[in-house]
Design a protein around this motif. Structure first.
Motif, PDB file in Angstrom:
ATOM      1  N   GLN A 182      21.647  64.066  30.659  1.00  0.00           N
ATOM      2  CA  GLN A 182      21.233  64.849  29.498  1.00  0.00           C
ATOM      3  C   GLN A 182      22.415  65.557  28.829  1.00  0.00           C
ATOM      4  N   ASP A 183      23.511  65.702  29.572  1.00  0.00           N
ATOM      5  CA  ASP A 183      24.688  66.359  28.997  1.00  0.00           C
ATOM      6  C   ASP A 183      25.293  65.562  27.843  1.00  0.00           C
ATOM      7  N   ILE A 184      25.029  64.246  27.785  1.00  0.00           N
ATOM      8  CA  ILE A 184      25.652  63.452  26.720  1.00  0.00           C
ATOM      9  C   ILE A 184      25.117  63.845  25.341  1.00  0.00           C
ATOM     10  N   THR A 185      23.981  64.518  25.295  1.00  0.00           N
ATOM     11  CA  THR A 185      23.453  64.963  24.001  1.00  0.00           C
ATOM     12  C   THR A 185      24.320  66.054  23.389  1.00  0.00           C
ATOM     13  N   ARG A 186      25.230  66.629  24.206  1.00  0.00           N
ATOM     14  CA  ARG A 186      26.128  67.678  23.709  1.00  0.00           C
ATOM     15  C   ARG A 186      27.567  67.173  23.573  1.00  0.00           C
ATOM     16  N   HIS A 187      27.742  65.868  23.732  1.00  0.00           N
ATOM     17  CA  HIS A 187      29.076  65.272  23.638  1.00  0.00           C
ATOM     18  C   HIS A 187      29.179  64.384  22.401  1.00  0.00           C
ATOM     19  N   ASP A 188      30.418  64.097  22.004  1.00  0.00           N
ATOM     20  CA  ASP A 188      30.662  63.085  20.971  1.00  0.00           C
ATOM     21  C   ASP A 188      30.491  61.716  21.614  1.00  0.00           C
ATOM     22  N   CYS A 189      29.629  60.886  21.034  1.00  0.00           N
ATOM     23  CA  CYS A 189      29.355  59.580  21.625  1.00  0.00           C
ATOM     24  C   CYS A 189      29.643  58.461  20.621  1.00  0.00           C
ATOM     25  N   LEU A 190      30.092  57.355  21.155  1.00  0.00           N
ATOM     26  CA  LEU A 190      30.477  56.189  20.365  1.00  0.00           C
ATOM     27  C   LEU A 190      29.452  55.097  20.638  1.00  0.00           C
ATOM     28  N   THR A 191      28.686  54.720  19.621  1.00  0.00           N
ATOM     29  CA  THR A 191      27.546  53.830  19.851  1.00  0.00           C
ATOM     30  C   THR A 191      27.669  52.536  19.059  1.00  0.00           C
ATOM     31  N   THR A 199      19.345  51.270  20.687  1.00  0.00           N
ATOM     32  CA  THR A 199      18.545  52.192  19.886  1.00  0.00           C
ATOM     33  C   THR A 199      17.607  53.006  20.777  1.00  0.00           C
ATOM     34  N   ARG A 200      17.282  52.489  21.964  1.00  0.00           N
ATOM     35  CA  ARG A 200      16.444  53.246  22.898  1.00  0.00           C
ATOM     36  C   ARG A 200      17.245  54.342  23.583  1.00  0.00           C
ATOM     37  N   GLY A 201      18.548  54.213  23.582  1.00  0.00           N
ATOM     38  CA  GLY A 201      19.412  55.155  24.272  1.00  0.00           C
ATOM     39  C   GLY A 201      20.207  54.464  25.362  1.00  0.00           C
ATOM     40  N   TRP A 202      21.008  55.235  26.060  1.00  0.00           N
ATOM     41  CA  TRP A 202      21.796  54.710  27.164  1.00  0.00           C
ATOM     42  C   TRP A 202      20.977  54.833  28.442  1.00  0.00           C
ATOM     43  N   ALA A 203      21.043  53.810  29.288  1.00  0.00           N
ATOM     44  CA  ALA A 203      20.192  53.748  30.476  1.00  0.00           C
ATOM     45  C   ALA A 203      20.858  54.412  31.678  1.00  0.00           C
ATOM     46  N   PHE A 204      20.067  55.240  32.382  1.00  0.00           N
ATOM     47  CA  PHE A 204      20.537  55.896  33.604  1.00  0.00           C
ATOM     48  C   PHE A 204      19.398  55.900  34.618  1.00  0.00           C
ATOM     49  N   ALA A 216      24.340  61.570  21.412  1.00  0.00           N
ATOM     50  CA  ALA A 216      24.650  62.303  20.185  1.00  0.00           C
ATOM     51  C   ALA A 216      25.749  61.541  19.456  1.00  0.00           C
ATOM     52  N   THR A 217      25.352  60.636  18.597  1.00  0.00           N
ATOM     53  CA  THR A 217      26.309  59.726  17.968  1.00  0.00           C
ATOM     54  C   THR A 217      27.248  60.465  17.023  1.00  0.00           C
ATOM     55  N   SER A 222      29.545  48.187  14.561  1.00  0.00           N
ATOM     56  CA  SER A 222      28.878  46.952  14.988  1.00  0.00           C
ATOM     57  C   SER A 222      29.759  46.107  15.898  1.00  0.00           C
ATOM     58  N   ASP A 223      31.022  46.488  16.074  1.00  0.00           N
ATOM     59  CA  ASP A 223      31.975  45.731  16.890  1.00  0.00           C
ATOM     60  C   ASP A 223      32.310  46.541  18.138  1.00  0.00           C
ATOM     61  N   GLY A 224      31.930  46.009  19.293  1.00  0.00           N
ATOM     62  CA  GLY A 224      32.164  46.714  20.535  1.00  0.00           C
ATOM     63  C   GLY A 224      33.635  46.918  20.849  1.00  0.00           C
ATOM     64  N   GLN A 225      34.497  46.017  20.390  1.00  0.00           N
ATOM     65  CA  GLN A 225      35.928  46.164  20.645  1.00  0.00           C
ATOM     66  C   GLN A 225      36.486  47.399  19.930  1.00  0.00           C
TER      67      GLN A 225
END
Length: 304
Positions: A182-191, A199-204, A216-217, A222-225
Motif C-alpha cells: 500500500q506504500d506505493i500509493t505514496r511513491h512516484d511510480c512508472l507504469t 490497469t488493475r494495478g500491480w500484483a502482490f 500512484a502513476t 507504452s514502451d517497457g524499455q
C-alpha cells in the motif's frame, strides 16, 4: 494450367510482396507469375491481389484465401514428407508477433537458430507492445507475457514470468523504501500505459491472497524499455519482469523492494488461433521456443 502451381504462385507472391521476388525465387519471368495469378483469379471469379507499380496488397478475399492456401500446401507437404525417405520436413512462411522489449531479447535471437534447423521455413517477426489481432492481421502466432484475456485463441505456456518492484538506490535514498504494497500509493511510480493487465494495478501477495494495488502513476509509457531506463535514472518505482531487471538487481543498479509480497508468477505464452490441424512449421516453432525457455541455463545466460 496446373491448379496447384497457381496456388503455390499466389502464396509466393503474397508472402514475398511482389511478382518480381516470386519470379526470382522460381527462376522464371515475372510475366509468367502474372499469368498464373490472372488465371487463378479468373477461375475463382474474385480479385485476390491489388497490383500497382509500387506494391501488391491482398484484397479481403485474397487474405482469406491465403490462409487456406498456406494450410493446404502445408498439409500436402506434410503428407508427402510423412511417406518419403527423408521424413517430415517443415516449410512455408510464419508470421510471429511479440512484445517489443521481450521480443528483442528473447524471441529475435531464436529466429536465426530456428530457420537454420528448418531451412525451408521463413519467418516475419513483428515487435509491438500493442495486443495484435492474430486472425484479422494474419499472424500465425504471438508470444505474450502476463495474464491472458479470455478469448477463442489457444495458448501454450512456455515459461514462468515473475515480476519485481524495483527502484534505483538514488530514488530510495531520496524517497525511502516502501515496506508494504500500500506504500506505493505514496511513491512516484512508472507504469506501462499499453498493457491491460496493469490497469488493475500491480500484483502482490498479502496475507496469503493475491491483491492488486493501483500505483500512484507519475510517468507512463507504452514502451517497457523506456520505463526501465527511467527507473535506472531514479524517477520512480517500477514493476518489471525478472528477465528484464535481474542483471541490474545483481549489479546493484536497481534494488528489489517488497520482496516479502512478491506475487506468484504469471506466464509467458505462445498464442495462436484455433485450428483443427496446425501447420508443421508452427508446431515446430512452438516446441522450439518452449524447449529454449525450459532450459534454466538459457535464462541465466540471457540475464547476464
Amino acid at each position: 494450367m496446373d491448379r496447384l502451381k497457381q496456388i503455390e504462385t499466389f502464396v509466393a507472391v503474397a508472402t514475398k510482396g511482389s511478382l518480381t521476388a516470386a519470379a526470382l525465387a522460381e527462376g522464371i519471368a515475372p510475366a509468367v507469375i502474372g499469368r498464373r495469378i490472372d488465371a487463378l483469379e479468373e477461375r475463382l471469379g474474385v480479385k485476390l491481389l491489388v497490383r500497382t507499380t509500387r506494391r501488391i496488397s491482398l484484397t479481403h478475399e485474397g487474405a482469406a484465401f491465403l490462409e487456406d492456401a498456406q494450410r493446404l500446401l502445408a498439409d500436402l507437404a506434410n503428407a508427402e514428407a510423412s511417406v518419403s525417405a527423408g521424413g517430415v520436413k517443415a516449410s512455408g512462411h510464419l508470421r510471429v508477433t511479440a512484445p517489443a522489449g521481450f521480443g528483442r531479447r528473447h524471441v529475435a535471437p531464436l529466429v536465426p537458430r530456428f530457420v537454420a534447423e528448418h531451412p525451408e521455413v521463413s519467418i516475419s517477426l513483428n515487435l509491438s507492445d500493442r495486443v495484435v489481432d492474430l486472425v484479422n492481421e494474419g499472424f500465425d502466432c504471438a508470444i505474450r507475457v502476463g495474464d491472458l484475456p479470455d478469448s477463442s485463441l489457444v495458448s501454450v505456456r512456455l515459461a514462468d514470468n515473475r515480476r519485481l518492484c524495483v527502484a534505483s538506490p538514488a530514488y530510495l535514498a531520496r524517497r525511502g523504501q516502501p515496506m508494504h504494497p500500500q506504500d506505493i500509493t505514496r511513491h512516484d511510480c512508472l507504469t506501462l500505459s499499453s498493457e491491460a493487465g496493469q490497469t488493475r494495478g500491480w500484483a502482490f501477495t498479502i496475507d496469503g491472497q493475491l491483491h492488486y494495488v493501483r500505483p500512484a502513476t507519475r510517468l507512463d509509457c507504452s514502451d517497457g524499455q523506456v520505463l526501465h531506463a527511467w527507473c535506472l535514472e531514479g524517477l520512480g518505482l517500477a514493476w518489471r519482469s525478472l528477465w528484464e531487471v535481474e542483471a541490474d538487481v545483481r549489479s546493484g543498479k536497481l534494488v528489489s523492494v517488497l520482496d516479502d509480497f512478491i506475487a506468484p508468477p504469471n506466464g509467458i505464452y505462445a498464442v495462436f488461433a484455433q485450428r483443427k490441424h496446425l501447420p508443421l512449421r508452427l508446431r515446430l516453432w512452438i516446441d522450439f521456443v518452449k524447449q529454449a525457455y525450459g532450459d534454466p541455463a538459457y535464462w541465466r545466460g540471457a540475464a547476464g
